[in-house]
Design a protein around this motif. Structure first.
Motif, PDB file in Angstrom:
ATOM      1  N   TRP A 169       0.738  -1.358   0.065  1.00  0.00           N
ATOM      2  CA  TRP A 169       0.034  -0.014  -0.186  1.00  0.00           C
ATOM      3  C   TRP A 169       0.720   1.289  -0.219  1.00  0.00           C
ATOM      4  O   TRP A 169       0.326   2.362  -0.888  1.00  0.00           O
ATOM      5  CB  TRP A 169      -1.164  -0.077   1.256  1.00  0.00           C
ATOM      6  N   VAL A 170       2.069   1.194   0.666  1.00  0.00           N
ATOM      7  CA  VAL A 170       2.753   2.254   0.495  1.00  0.00           C
ATOM      8  C   VAL A 170       3.356   2.512  -0.908  1.00  0.00           C
ATOM      9  O   VAL A 170       3.526   3.596  -1.469  1.00  0.00           O
ATOM     10  CB  VAL A 170       4.279   2.099   1.516  1.00  0.00           C
ATOM     11  N   SER A 171       3.782   1.532  -1.510  1.00  0.00           N
ATOM     12  CA  SER A 171       4.246   1.567  -2.982  1.00  0.00           C
ATOM     13  C   SER A 171       3.030   2.075  -3.954  1.00  0.00           C
ATOM     14  O   SER A 171       3.316   2.887  -4.773  1.00  0.00           O
ATOM     15  CB  SER A 171       4.784   0.023  -3.417  1.00  0.00           C
ATOM     16  N   TYR A 172       1.587   1.688  -3.823  1.00  0.00           N
ATOM     17  CA  TYR A 172       0.803   2.074  -4.332  1.00  0.00           C
ATOM     18  C   TYR A 172       0.594   3.599  -4.185  1.00  0.00           C
ATOM     19  O   TYR A 172       0.268   4.355  -5.138  1.00  0.00           O
ATOM     20  CB  TYR A 172      -0.541   1.444  -3.837  1.00  0.00           C
ATOM     21  N   GLY A 173       0.548   3.943  -2.824  1.00  0.00           N
ATOM     22  CA  GLY A 173       0.230   5.266  -2.557  1.00  0.00           C
ATOM     23  C   GLY A 173       1.593   6.218  -3.326  1.00  0.00           C
ATOM     24  O   GLY A 173       1.226   7.261  -3.874  1.00  0.00           O
ATOM     25  N   LEU A 174       2.710   5.786  -3.284  1.00  0.00           N
ATOM     26  CA  LEU A 174       3.868   6.297  -4.146  1.00  0.00           C
ATOM     27  C   LEU A 174       3.504   6.625  -5.271  1.00  0.00           C
ATOM     28  O   LEU A 174       3.704   7.588  -6.135  1.00  0.00           O
ATOM     29  CB  LEU A 174       5.027   5.729  -3.756  1.00  0.00           C
ATOM     30  N   VAL A 175       3.098   5.699  -6.162  1.00  0.00           N
ATOM     31  CA  VAL A 175       2.754   5.740  -7.593  1.00  0.00           C
ATOM     32  C   VAL A 175       1.671   6.497  -7.711  1.00  0.00           C
ATOM     33  O   VAL A 175       1.631   7.534  -8.772  1.00  0.00           O
ATOM     34  CB  VAL A 175       2.223   4.171  -7.912  1.00  0.00           C
ATOM     35  N   ARG A 176       0.493   6.537  -7.022  1.00  0.00           N
ATOM     36  CA  ARG A 176      -0.357   7.657  -6.823  1.00  0.00           C
ATOM     37  C   ARG A 176       0.115   8.955  -6.875  1.00  0.00           C
ATOM     38  O   ARG A 176       0.001  10.011  -7.537  1.00  0.00           O
ATOM     39  CB  ARG A 176      -1.514   7.518  -5.827  1.00  0.00           C
TER      40      ARG A 176
END
Length: 388
Positions: A366-373
């Motif tokens: 979820w941190v990686s997903y947030g960084l992509v966003r």
């Protein structure tokens, strides 16, 4: 999407099938060659293709080589000089490489196309790189291309010619080749029985063409959807379409990257696994080698092979190109290859196991997903990605 009948399509798996076919086509060229690639490594494969292109240029063939400024940034200047000295025309798409998050710098040439004499074209996901040179894994990289013969060639040729002319104009260069003087649409005789379309994504008239082709096929699916993608991070519309397909009884199978190549995208995509698995979608993690494919088969009849991942970078930023075919034989060949890859090199992710994974793995996803966003927002694409 404009399906054109009368084509012959040949599926090529991995470089072991693609590069000999490409080299043979180059060696038979008599008038012109357009070759576009994101990555162009001067390894064993790169030297082999370069030698073929130089041979063609020396016998009078007009050779156009268009490479991405970021993906091909390691190609030595001396090698480019040798190509030009042999008579090749070489240009780089957006050579101003920078790490700053400006949208025009993130728009890359990611498509892989070759057009030879309007006799044969190749479209797919395979870069000019030795896919057998794969330290730490079992080679080769798993990928596909398709050889195209027949009337669809006219659209592929026109797209390659126009992009070459555009980049030449933007870089204030003059490339007086026979291909640029040709303005009338080509008429190419049928070579087979397959109805196919050339579907591209750019930042002008074709921004959503590849995504819409996927959505139309997914929405009309009645039996089975198989998607193999190196980088799978779909926006809301494709996520919902897949979930709705599974809800109406369609078997939905995703063959996705199991090995970590690009850390951020790898773990960001895994943030969606729980939702997808909970909807009844099957996910298989490919570990045998690096998965680089961007293909799909739907209902055993609709198939696509190309360069476009289902992620925000492919669907919103890069220039991409896919071939879509409506043919049971071609789709069946691709489906068989994918099922074999699942059987021999992938492991199914089970929903119970996924739901009980360690907390830190969920946190990382979820941190990686947030960084992509966040990165998409910095580039001005966050809303478009969520609405896509």
């Amino acid at each position: 999407m404009n399906l054109i009948p009368g084509n012959r399509l040949t599926l090529l798996q991995n470089g072991v099938e693609y590069f000999p076919a490409l080299e043979a086509a180059i060696d038979h060229a008599r008038r012109e060659i357009f070759l576009e690639s994101y990555i162009y490594q001067y390894d064993e494969t790169g030297r082999q293709i370069s030698a073929a292109l130089k041979r063609a240029a020396r016998r009078g063939v007009t050779v156009h080589l268009l490479l991405d400024g970021f993906g091909a940034r390691t190609l030595p200047k001396a090698v480019v000089g040798e190509m030009r000295a042999a008579g090749m025309q070489v240009m780089f798409y957006r050579p101003d490489v920078s790490l700053r998050l400006k949208r025009h710098r993130l728009r890359r040439l990611h498509r892989k196309i070759a057009v030879i004499d309007t006799r044969i074209a190749f479209v797919g996901g395979i870069n000019i790189i030795d896919d057998m040179d794969a330290p730490g894994q079992i080679p080769p990289r798993f990928d596909y291309a398709v050889a195209v013969e027949g009337p669809l060639l006219a659209e592929i040729h026109q797209s390659a010619r126009r992009l070459w002319a555009l980049i030449g104009w933007l870089q204030l260069r003059r490339h007086r080749s026979r291909s640029r003087r040709q303005s009338a649409p080509l008429r190419i005789a049928p070579r087979g029985s397959i109805a196919a379309a050339f579907v591209r994504r750019d930042n002008i008239r074709h921004r959503g063409d590849i995504e819409n082709a996927y959505l139309d096929a997914i929405d009309s699916a009645t039996d089975e959807i198989i998607i193999a993608n190196a980088y799978f991070l779909p926006g809301r519309r494709i996520r919902q379409a897949l979930v709705q397909a599974a809800a109406r009884g369609v078997r939905v199978v995703l063959l996705l990257q199991g090995r970590v190549e690009y850390f951020l995208l790898h773990y960001a995509s895994r943030a969606l696994y729980g939702m997808l698995l909970g909807a009844g979608i099957e996910i298989y993690s490919y570990h045998k080698s690096f998965l680089h494919a961007k293909v799909a088969v739907i209902d055993g009849r609709w198939a696509t092979v190309g360069s476009s991942n289902i992620d925000p970078f492919s669907l919103m930023l890069a220039r991409e190109a896919n071939v879509v075919a409506l043919d049971a034989d071609f789709a069946g060949t691709l489906r068989g290859s994918l099922l074999q890859a699942i059987s021999e090199g992938a492991q199914q992710i089970m929903v119970d196991h996924w739901n009980h994974q360690p907390y830190y793995q969920r946190f990382l996803a979820w941190v990686s997903y947030g960084l992509v966003r966040f990165l998409m927002g910095m580039a001005g694409y966050a809303r478009r990605y969520e609405e896509a």
